[in-house]
Design an enzyme around this catalytic site. Sequence first.
Site, PDB file in Angstrom:
ATOM      1  N   LYS A 140       6.564   4.992   5.250  1.00 46.20           N
ATOM      2  CA  LYS A 140       6.777   3.686   5.079  1.00 46.20           C
ATOM      3  C   LYS A 140       8.401   3.589   5.506  1.00 46.20           C
ATOM      4  O   LYS A 140       8.914   4.759   5.288  1.00 46.20           O
ATOM      5  CB  LYS A 140       6.671   3.028   3.784  1.00 46.20           C
ATOM      6  CG  LYS A 140       5.102   3.004   3.508  1.00 46.20           C
ATOM      7  CD  LYS A 140       4.493   2.040   4.504  1.00 46.20           C
ATOM      8  CE  LYS A 140       3.013   2.029   4.249  1.00 46.20           C
ATOM      9  NZ  LYS A 140       2.168   2.633   3.469  1.00 46.20           N
TER      10      LYS A 140
HETATM   11  C1  PLP Z   1      -0.943  -3.205   3.778  1.00 45.39           C
HETATM   12  C2  PLP Z   1      -1.017  -1.846   2.765  1.00 45.39           C
HETATM   13  N1  PLP Z   1      -1.348  -2.023   1.591  1.00 45.39           N
HETATM   14  C3  PLP Z   1      -1.101  -1.086   0.706  1.00 45.39           C
HETATM   15  C4  PLP Z   1      -1.126   0.067   0.934  1.00 45.39           C
HETATM   16  C5  PLP Z   1      -1.175   1.248  -0.175  1.00 45.39           C
HETATM   17  O1  PLP Z   1       0.038   1.790  -0.367  1.00 45.39           O
HETATM   18  P1  PLP Z   1       0.301   3.051  -1.314  1.00 45.39           P
HETATM   19  O2  PLP Z   1      -0.146   4.192  -0.366  1.00 45.39           O
HETATM   20  O3  PLP Z   1       1.749   2.980  -1.655  1.00 45.39           O
HETATM   21  O4  PLP Z   1      -0.825   2.988  -2.326  1.00 45.39           O
HETATM   22  C6  PLP Z   1      -0.878   0.540   2.415  1.00 45.39           C
HETATM   23  C7  PLP Z   1      -0.797   1.843   2.635  1.00 45.39           C
HETATM   24  O5  PLP Z   1      -0.579   2.132   3.923  1.00 45.39           O
HETATM   25  C8  PLP Z   1      -0.930  -0.575   3.293  1.00 45.39           C
HETATM   26  O6  PLP Z   1      -0.875  -0.253   4.446  1.00 45.39           O
END
Ligand code: PLP
Length: 377
Positions: free
Chosen positions: A194
Amino acid sequence: MIPILKVPMSDEATAAVGKVLASGMVGQGPVVDEFEAALAERVGNPRVATVNSATSGLHLALHMVAGTEPEGGPGGQPGEVLTTPLTMVATNWAILANRVRLRWVDVDPGTLNVDLDDLARKISPATRAIVIVHFTGYPVDLARLSGILDEAERRFGFRPMVIEDCAHAWGARYRGEPLGNHGNVSVFSFQAVKHLTCGDGGLMVLPDDELHRRAKLLRWFGIDREAKGRGLVRDDVAEWGFKFHMNDINAAIGLANLDHADEVVRRHQDNAAFFDRELAGVPGLELTERAEDRTSSFWVYPVKVDDMAGFMARMKEAGITAGPVQERNDRHSCVRQYAALLPGMDEVSERLVCLPVGWWVTEQDRQHIVDTVKAGW
Ligand SMILES: Cc1ncc(COP(=O)(O)O)c(C=O)c1O
Protein backbone atom coordinates in the site's frame (compact mmCIF):
# COMPACT_ATOMS: atom_id res chain seq x y z
CA MET A 1 8.82 -6.51 -16.08
CA ILE A 2 7.27 -3.30 -14.72
CA PRO A 3 5.41 -4.56 -11.64
CA ILE A 4 1.83 -3.54 -10.89
CA LEU A 5 2.55 -3.21 -7.14
CA LYS A 6 5.71 -2.66 -5.11
CA VAL A 7 6.72 -2.24 -1.45
CA PRO A 8 7.57 1.42 -0.65
CA MET A 9 10.12 0.91 2.15
CA SER A 10 12.19 3.88 3.36
CA ASP A 11 15.90 3.53 4.14
CA GLU A 12 15.22 4.59 7.75
CA ALA A 13 12.95 1.60 8.47
CA THR A 14 15.78 -0.87 9.21
CA ALA A 15 17.34 1.30 11.92
CA ALA A 16 13.93 2.15 13.38
CA VAL A 17 13.05 -1.53 13.72
CA GLY A 18 16.49 -2.30 15.15
CA LYS A 19 15.91 0.30 17.85
CA VAL A 20 12.61 -1.28 18.83
CA LEU A 21 14.09 -4.79 18.86
CA ALA A 22 16.88 -3.65 21.17
CA SER A 23 14.53 -1.76 23.47
CA GLY A 24 13.07 -4.77 25.24
CA MET A 25 9.55 -3.61 24.35
CA VAL A 26 8.22 -5.03 21.10
CA GLY A 27 4.50 -5.19 21.86
CA GLN A 28 2.05 -2.28 21.74
CA GLY A 29 3.94 0.54 23.44
CA PRO A 30 5.30 4.05 22.95
CA VAL A 31 6.02 3.69 19.23
CA VAL A 32 2.39 2.78 18.53
CA ASP A 33 1.38 5.89 20.54
CA GLU A 34 3.77 8.03 18.50
CA PHE A 35 2.55 6.54 15.20
CA GLU A 36 -1.09 7.12 16.17
CA ALA A 37 -0.42 10.76 17.08
CA ALA A 38 1.25 11.30 13.70
CA LEU A 39 -1.58 9.51 11.85
CA ALA A 40 -4.25 11.56 13.65
CA GLU A 41 -2.50 14.71 12.49
CA ARG A 42 -2.27 13.49 8.88
CA VAL A 43 -5.90 12.40 8.74
CA GLY A 44 -7.07 15.48 10.63
CA ASN A 45 -9.11 13.44 13.09
CA PRO A 46 -7.98 12.55 16.63
CA ARG A 47 -10.18 9.42 16.84
CA VAL A 48 -7.72 6.89 15.40
CA ALA A 49 -6.92 3.33 16.47
CA THR A 50 -4.21 1.26 14.80
CA VAL A 51 -4.78 -2.46 14.26
CA ASN A 52 -2.68 -5.30 12.85
CA SER A 53 -4.39 -5.23 9.41
CA ALA A 54 -7.28 -3.64 7.57
CA THR A 55 -8.95 -7.05 7.65
CA SER A 56 -8.91 -6.89 11.47
CA GLY A 57 -10.14 -3.29 11.35
CA LEU A 58 -13.05 -4.21 9.09
CA HIS A 59 -13.87 -7.22 11.27
CA LEU A 60 -13.88 -5.06 14.39
CA ALA A 61 -15.86 -2.25 12.72
CA LEU A 62 -18.55 -4.70 11.62
CA HIS A 63 -18.53 -6.37 15.03
CA MET A 64 -19.18 -3.00 16.68
CA VAL A 65 -21.90 -1.75 14.35
CA ALA A 66 -23.52 -4.82 12.80
CA GLY A 67 -22.45 -7.96 14.65
CA THR A 68 -25.33 -10.22 15.54
CA GLU A 69 -25.72 -13.37 17.53
CA PRO A 70 -26.40 -16.44 15.32
CA GLU A 71 -30.09 -16.34 16.21
CA GLY A 72 -30.53 -12.79 14.97
CA GLY A 73 -29.88 -9.14 15.62
CA PRO A 74 -31.91 -6.49 17.38
CA GLY A 75 -35.51 -7.65 17.77
CA GLY A 76 -34.50 -11.15 16.68
CA GLN A 77 -34.33 -10.03 13.05
CA PRO A 78 -31.40 -11.36 11.04
CA GLY A 79 -29.55 -8.32 9.81
CA GLU A 80 -27.76 -7.75 6.54
CA VAL A 81 -24.84 -5.69 5.36
CA LEU A 82 -24.92 -4.06 1.93
CA THR A 83 -21.60 -4.32 0.13
CA THR A 84 -19.76 -4.23 -3.18
CA PRO A 85 -18.50 -7.37 -4.96
CA LEU A 86 -15.55 -5.51 -6.54
CA THR A 87 -12.87 -5.58 -3.86
CA MET A 88 -10.39 -7.87 -2.18
CA VAL A 89 -12.22 -10.69 -0.38
CA ALA A 90 -10.97 -9.27 2.95
CA THR A 91 -13.77 -6.69 2.77
CA ASN A 92 -16.53 -9.21 2.42
CA TRP A 93 -15.21 -12.15 4.44
CA ALA A 94 -15.16 -9.75 7.41
CA ILE A 95 -18.95 -9.55 7.02
CA LEU A 96 -19.28 -13.35 6.91
CA ALA A 97 -16.99 -13.65 9.95
CA ASN A 98 -19.52 -11.56 11.88
CA ARG A 99 -22.29 -14.03 10.99
CA VAL A 100 -24.41 -11.38 9.42
CA ARG A 101 -26.02 -11.79 5.99
CA LEU A 102 -24.43 -10.06 3.05
CA ARG A 103 -26.31 -8.39 0.21
CA TRP A 104 -24.53 -7.42 -2.97
CA VAL A 105 -24.96 -3.95 -4.39
CA ASP A 106 -24.03 -3.51 -8.05
CA VAL A 107 -20.91 -1.73 -9.26
CA ASP A 108 -21.03 1.57 -11.18
CA PRO A 109 -18.96 0.91 -14.33
CA GLY A 110 -18.09 4.64 -14.47
CA THR A 111 -16.38 4.79 -11.08
CA LEU A 112 -15.83 1.07 -10.25
CA ASN A 113 -17.31 1.97 -6.87
CA VAL A 114 -20.68 0.94 -5.50
CA ASP A 115 -23.66 1.94 -7.66
CA LEU A 116 -25.41 4.46 -5.40
CA ASP A 117 -28.78 4.10 -7.18
CA ASP A 118 -28.75 0.35 -6.53
CA LEU A 119 -27.65 1.01 -2.94
CA ALA A 120 -30.57 3.39 -2.35
CA ARG A 121 -32.96 0.73 -3.67
CA LYS A 122 -31.56 -1.98 -1.41
CA ILE A 123 -31.56 -0.18 1.96
CA SER A 124 -34.30 -1.74 4.09
CA PRO A 125 -35.21 -2.24 7.75
CA ALA A 126 -32.82 -5.25 7.70
CA THR A 127 -29.80 -3.09 6.82
CA ARG A 128 -27.35 -3.11 9.72
CA ALA A 129 -24.45 -1.47 7.93
CA ILE A 130 -23.17 -0.44 4.51
CA VAL A 131 -19.65 -1.25 3.38
CA ILE A 132 -18.18 0.84 0.59
CA VAL A 133 -14.75 0.59 -1.03
CA HIS A 134 -12.91 3.52 -2.55
CA PHE A 135 -11.74 1.23 -5.32
CA THR A 136 -8.20 1.89 -6.59
CA GLY A 137 -8.28 5.01 -4.37
CA TYR A 138 -11.09 6.89 -6.17
CA PRO A 139 -13.49 8.21 -3.50
CA VAL A 140 -17.14 7.25 -3.46
CA ASP A 141 -19.47 10.27 -3.71
CA LEU A 142 -19.83 10.62 0.07
CA ALA A 143 -22.21 13.62 -0.03
CA ARG A 144 -24.62 11.73 -2.25
CA LEU A 145 -24.32 8.69 0.01
CA SER A 146 -25.12 10.87 3.02
CA GLY A 147 -28.25 12.14 1.23
CA ILE A 148 -29.33 8.53 0.61
CA LEU A 149 -28.90 7.82 4.32
CA ASP A 150 -30.96 10.92 5.23
CA GLU A 151 -33.74 9.49 3.10
CA ALA A 152 -33.39 6.03 4.71
CA GLU A 153 -33.60 7.67 8.13
CA ARG A 154 -36.81 9.45 7.14
CA ARG A 155 -38.35 6.22 5.81
CA PHE A 156 -37.17 3.66 8.36
CA GLY A 157 -36.35 5.71 11.47
CA PHE A 158 -32.68 4.72 11.63
CA ARG A 159 -29.44 5.49 9.86
CA PRO A 160 -27.25 2.48 9.01
CA MET A 161 -23.56 3.01 9.79
CA VAL A 162 -21.25 3.24 6.78
CA ILE A 163 -17.88 1.52 6.87
CA GLU A 164 -15.44 2.95 4.34
CA ASP A 165 -12.81 0.49 3.16
CA CYS A 166 -9.96 2.90 2.45
CA ALA A 167 -7.38 0.15 1.86
CA HIS A 168 -6.39 1.63 -1.53
CA ALA A 169 -6.97 5.22 -0.55
CA TRP A 170 -4.23 6.61 1.71
CA GLY A 171 -3.79 10.18 0.45
CA ALA A 172 -7.16 10.34 -1.34
CA ARG A 173 -9.45 13.29 -0.65
CA TYR A 174 -13.14 14.02 -0.93
CA ARG A 175 -14.02 17.70 -1.32
CA GLY A 176 -10.53 18.60 -0.16
CA GLU A 177 -10.68 16.58 3.07
CA PRO A 178 -8.70 13.37 3.64
CA LEU A 179 -10.90 10.28 3.95
CA GLY A 180 -11.66 9.54 7.58
CA ASN A 181 -13.55 12.82 8.16
CA HIS A 182 -16.98 12.13 6.74
CA GLY A 183 -18.96 10.75 9.68
CA ASN A 184 -18.33 7.07 8.94
CA VAL A 185 -15.98 4.36 10.23
CA SER A 186 -12.97 4.40 7.92
CA VAL A 187 -10.42 1.60 7.69
CA PHE A 188 -7.02 1.97 6.01
CA SER A 189 -4.52 -0.77 5.15
CA PHE A 190 -0.78 -0.49 5.79
CA GLN A 191 -0.09 -3.89 4.22
CA ALA A 192 3.11 -4.46 2.23
CA VAL A 193 2.16 -2.91 -1.12
CA LYS A 194 0.00 0.00 0.00
CA HIS A 195 1.09 3.67 -0.30
CA LEU A 196 2.03 3.62 3.38
CA THR A 197 3.28 0.29 4.70
CA CYS A 198 4.00 -1.15 8.14
CA GLY A 199 4.78 -4.58 6.64
CA ASP A 200 1.30 -5.37 7.84
CA GLY A 201 -1.01 -3.03 9.70
CA GLY A 202 -4.20 -1.05 9.55
CA LEU A 203 -5.92 2.03 10.88
CA MET A 204 -9.47 2.62 12.06
CA VAL A 205 -10.76 6.19 12.11
CA LEU A 206 -13.92 6.50 14.17
CA PRO A 207 -16.73 9.05 13.83
CA ASP A 208 -17.48 9.53 17.55
CA ASP A 209 -15.84 9.20 20.96
CA GLU A 210 -17.88 6.16 22.00
CA LEU A 211 -16.90 4.08 18.95
CA HIS A 212 -13.32 5.28 19.39
CA ARG A 213 -13.30 4.15 23.01
CA ARG A 214 -14.76 0.75 22.10
CA ALA A 215 -12.36 0.22 19.17
CA LYS A 216 -9.37 0.85 21.42
CA LEU A 217 -10.67 -1.58 24.02
CA LEU A 218 -11.87 -4.33 21.68
CA ARG A 219 -8.69 -4.42 19.62
CA TRP A 220 -7.03 -5.89 22.74
CA PHE A 221 -9.41 -8.30 24.49
CA GLY A 222 -11.57 -5.51 25.96
CA ILE A 223 -8.80 -4.61 28.40
CA ASP A 224 -7.99 -0.94 28.94
CA ARG A 225 -4.26 -0.56 28.24
CA GLU A 226 -4.37 3.10 29.15
CA ALA A 227 -5.72 2.47 32.64
CA LYS A 228 -3.33 2.53 35.56
CA GLY A 229 -1.14 -0.58 35.41
CA ARG A 230 -1.47 -0.73 31.60
CA GLY A 231 -4.00 -3.44 31.13
CA LEU A 232 -3.59 -5.70 34.08
CA VAL A 233 -5.81 -8.72 33.52
CA ARG A 234 -7.43 -8.23 36.91
CA ASP A 235 -9.28 -5.20 35.49
CA ASP A 236 -12.90 -6.09 34.75
CA VAL A 237 -13.70 -6.74 31.09
CA ALA A 238 -17.19 -5.41 30.40
CA GLU A 239 -17.16 -6.29 26.70
CA TRP A 240 -14.88 -8.99 25.31
CA GLY A 241 -12.63 -8.18 22.42
CA PHE A 242 -10.03 -9.48 19.98
CA LYS A 243 -6.25 -9.51 19.58
CA PHE A 244 -6.13 -7.05 16.70
CA HIS A 245 -3.72 -4.42 18.08
CA MET A 246 -0.59 -3.16 16.30
CA ASN A 247 2.84 -3.71 17.88
CA ASP A 248 5.84 -1.36 18.13
CA ILE A 249 7.77 -3.22 15.40
CA ASN A 250 5.13 -2.55 12.76
CA ALA A 251 4.53 0.96 14.10
CA ALA A 252 8.25 1.74 13.74
CA ILE A 253 8.14 0.67 10.08
CA GLY A 254 5.03 2.80 9.54
CA LEU A 255 6.56 5.85 11.23
CA ALA A 256 9.72 5.53 9.14
CA ASN A 257 7.61 5.44 5.97
CA LEU A 258 5.07 8.09 6.96
CA ASP A 259 7.20 11.09 6.00
CA HIS A 260 7.73 9.61 2.54
CA ALA A 261 4.09 8.63 1.98
CA ASP A 262 3.03 12.05 0.64
CA GLU A 263 5.74 11.86 -2.02
CA VAL A 264 4.74 8.26 -2.84
CA VAL A 265 1.11 9.35 -3.35
CA ARG A 266 2.21 12.40 -5.37
CA ARG A 267 4.18 10.19 -7.77
CA HIS A 268 1.21 7.85 -8.25
CA GLN A 269 -0.96 10.90 -9.00
CA ASP A 270 1.59 12.46 -11.35
CA ASN A 271 1.87 9.26 -13.40
CA ALA A 272 -1.94 8.99 -13.43
CA ALA A 273 -2.25 12.57 -14.75
CA PHE A 274 0.14 11.62 -17.57
CA PHE A 275 -2.01 8.58 -18.45
CA ASP A 276 -5.19 10.73 -18.27
CA ARG A 277 -3.69 13.05 -20.87
CA GLU A 278 -2.16 10.42 -23.11
CA LEU A 279 -4.83 7.72 -23.04
CA ALA A 280 -7.97 9.85 -23.39
CA GLY A 281 -9.77 9.04 -26.60
CA VAL A 282 -7.77 5.93 -27.49
CA PRO A 283 -10.25 3.71 -29.37
CA GLY A 284 -11.21 0.48 -27.61
CA LEU A 285 -10.15 1.87 -24.23
CA GLU A 286 -12.19 3.84 -21.71
CA LEU A 287 -10.96 5.78 -18.69
CA THR A 288 -12.92 5.85 -15.45
CA GLU A 289 -14.70 8.89 -14.01
CA ARG A 290 -12.79 11.93 -12.66
CA ALA A 291 -15.06 14.21 -10.63
CA GLU A 292 -13.66 17.60 -9.64
CA ASP A 293 -14.47 17.16 -5.96
CA ARG A 294 -12.47 13.92 -5.67
CA THR A 295 -8.73 13.28 -5.55
CA SER A 296 -7.78 9.68 -6.16
CA SER A 297 -4.68 8.15 -4.61
CA PHE A 298 -4.32 5.94 -7.74
CA TRP A 299 -3.13 2.77 -6.05
CA VAL A 300 -3.29 1.32 -9.57
CA TYR A 301 -4.57 2.89 -12.81
CA PRO A 302 -7.84 1.29 -13.99
CA VAL A 303 -9.00 1.28 -17.61
CA LYS A 304 -11.74 -0.62 -19.39
CA VAL A 305 -10.80 -2.30 -22.64
CA ASP A 306 -12.79 -4.05 -25.36
CA ASP A 307 -10.41 -6.99 -25.75
CA MET A 308 -9.20 -7.82 -22.25
CA ALA A 309 -7.28 -11.02 -23.08
CA GLY A 310 -5.56 -9.46 -26.10
CA PHE A 311 -4.71 -6.29 -24.15
CA MET A 312 -3.15 -8.18 -21.25
CA ALA A 313 -1.16 -10.43 -23.61
CA ARG A 314 0.23 -7.36 -25.43
CA MET A 315 1.20 -5.74 -22.14
CA LYS A 316 2.93 -8.90 -20.94
CA GLU A 317 4.90 -9.19 -24.16
CA ALA A 318 6.10 -5.60 -23.66
CA GLY A 319 7.23 -6.30 -20.08
CA ILE A 320 4.31 -4.57 -18.36
CA THR A 321 2.31 -6.28 -15.62
CA ALA A 322 -1.38 -5.49 -16.11
CA GLY A 323 -4.54 -7.20 -14.91
CA PRO A 324 -7.74 -6.79 -12.93
CA VAL A 325 -5.74 -6.89 -9.59
CA GLN A 326 -8.93 -7.66 -7.68
CA GLU A 327 -11.73 -9.83 -9.02
CA ARG A 328 -15.43 -10.01 -8.25
CA ASN A 329 -16.17 -11.67 -4.91
CA ASP A 330 -19.72 -12.81 -5.61
CA ARG A 331 -18.92 -15.97 -7.60
CA HIS A 332 -17.23 -17.93 -4.81
CA SER A 333 -19.02 -21.03 -3.47
CA CYS A 334 -18.97 -19.71 0.09
CA VAL A 335 -21.32 -16.84 -0.88
CA ARG A 336 -23.50 -18.86 -3.26
CA GLN A 337 -26.65 -18.15 -1.24
CA TYR A 338 -26.29 -14.40 -1.75
CA ALA A 339 -26.10 -14.53 -5.58
CA ALA A 340 -27.73 -11.51 -7.27
CA LEU A 341 -28.09 -10.02 -10.72
CA LEU A 342 -25.31 -7.46 -11.08
CA PRO A 343 -25.16 -6.13 -14.63
CA GLY A 344 -22.65 -3.39 -13.77
CA MET A 345 -20.30 -5.94 -12.19
CA ASP A 346 -20.70 -8.22 -15.25
CA GLU A 347 -19.70 -5.39 -17.57
CA VAL A 348 -16.71 -4.40 -15.45
CA SER A 349 -15.38 -7.91 -14.98
CA GLU A 350 -15.20 -8.40 -18.74
CA ARG A 351 -13.31 -5.15 -19.33
CA LEU A 352 -11.29 -4.05 -16.27
CA VAL A 353 -7.51 -3.98 -16.53
CA CYS A 354 -5.23 -2.03 -14.18
CA LEU A 355 -1.92 -0.53 -15.29
CA PRO A 356 1.14 0.16 -13.11
CA VAL A 357 1.13 3.81 -12.02
CA GLY A 358 3.12 3.81 -8.78
CA TRP A 359 6.21 5.62 -7.54
CA TRP A 360 8.50 3.07 -9.25
CA VAL A 361 7.10 3.85 -12.72
CA THR A 362 9.67 6.19 -14.30
CA GLU A 363 8.99 8.75 -17.05
CA GLN A 364 10.50 6.29 -19.51
CA ASP A 365 8.32 3.43 -18.16
CA ARG A 366 5.13 5.44 -18.43
CA GLN A 367 5.92 6.50 -21.99
CA HIS A 368 6.57 2.83 -22.81
CA ILE A 369 3.18 1.90 -21.28
CA VAL A 370 1.37 4.59 -23.32
CA ASP A 371 3.19 3.61 -26.55
CA THR A 372 2.34 -0.06 -25.98
CA VAL A 373 -1.34 0.72 -25.33
CA LYS A 374 -1.58 2.94 -28.41
CA ALA A 375 0.30 0.50 -30.67
CA GLY A 376 -2.54 -1.98 -30.25
CA TRP A 377 -4.96 0.23 -32.13
C1 PLP B 1 -9.98 -3.26 -0.72
C2 PLP B 1 -9.20 -3.99 0.33
N1 PLP B 1 -9.74 -4.14 1.54
C3 PLP B 1 -9.08 -4.77 2.53
C4 PLP B 1 -7.82 -5.29 2.33
C5 PLP B 1 -7.14 -6.01 3.43
O1 PLP B 1 -6.06 -5.29 3.90
P1 PLP B 1 -5.03 -5.97 4.90
O2 PLP B 1 -4.10 -6.79 4.07
O3 PLP B 1 -4.35 -4.81 5.56
O4 PLP B 1 -5.80 -6.80 5.84
C6 PLP B 1 -7.22 -5.15 1.09
C7 PLP B 1 -5.87 -5.68 0.85
O5 PLP B 1 -5.32 -5.57 -0.23
C8 PLP B 1 -7.92 -4.48 0.06
O6 PLP B 1 -7.39 -4.32 -1.15
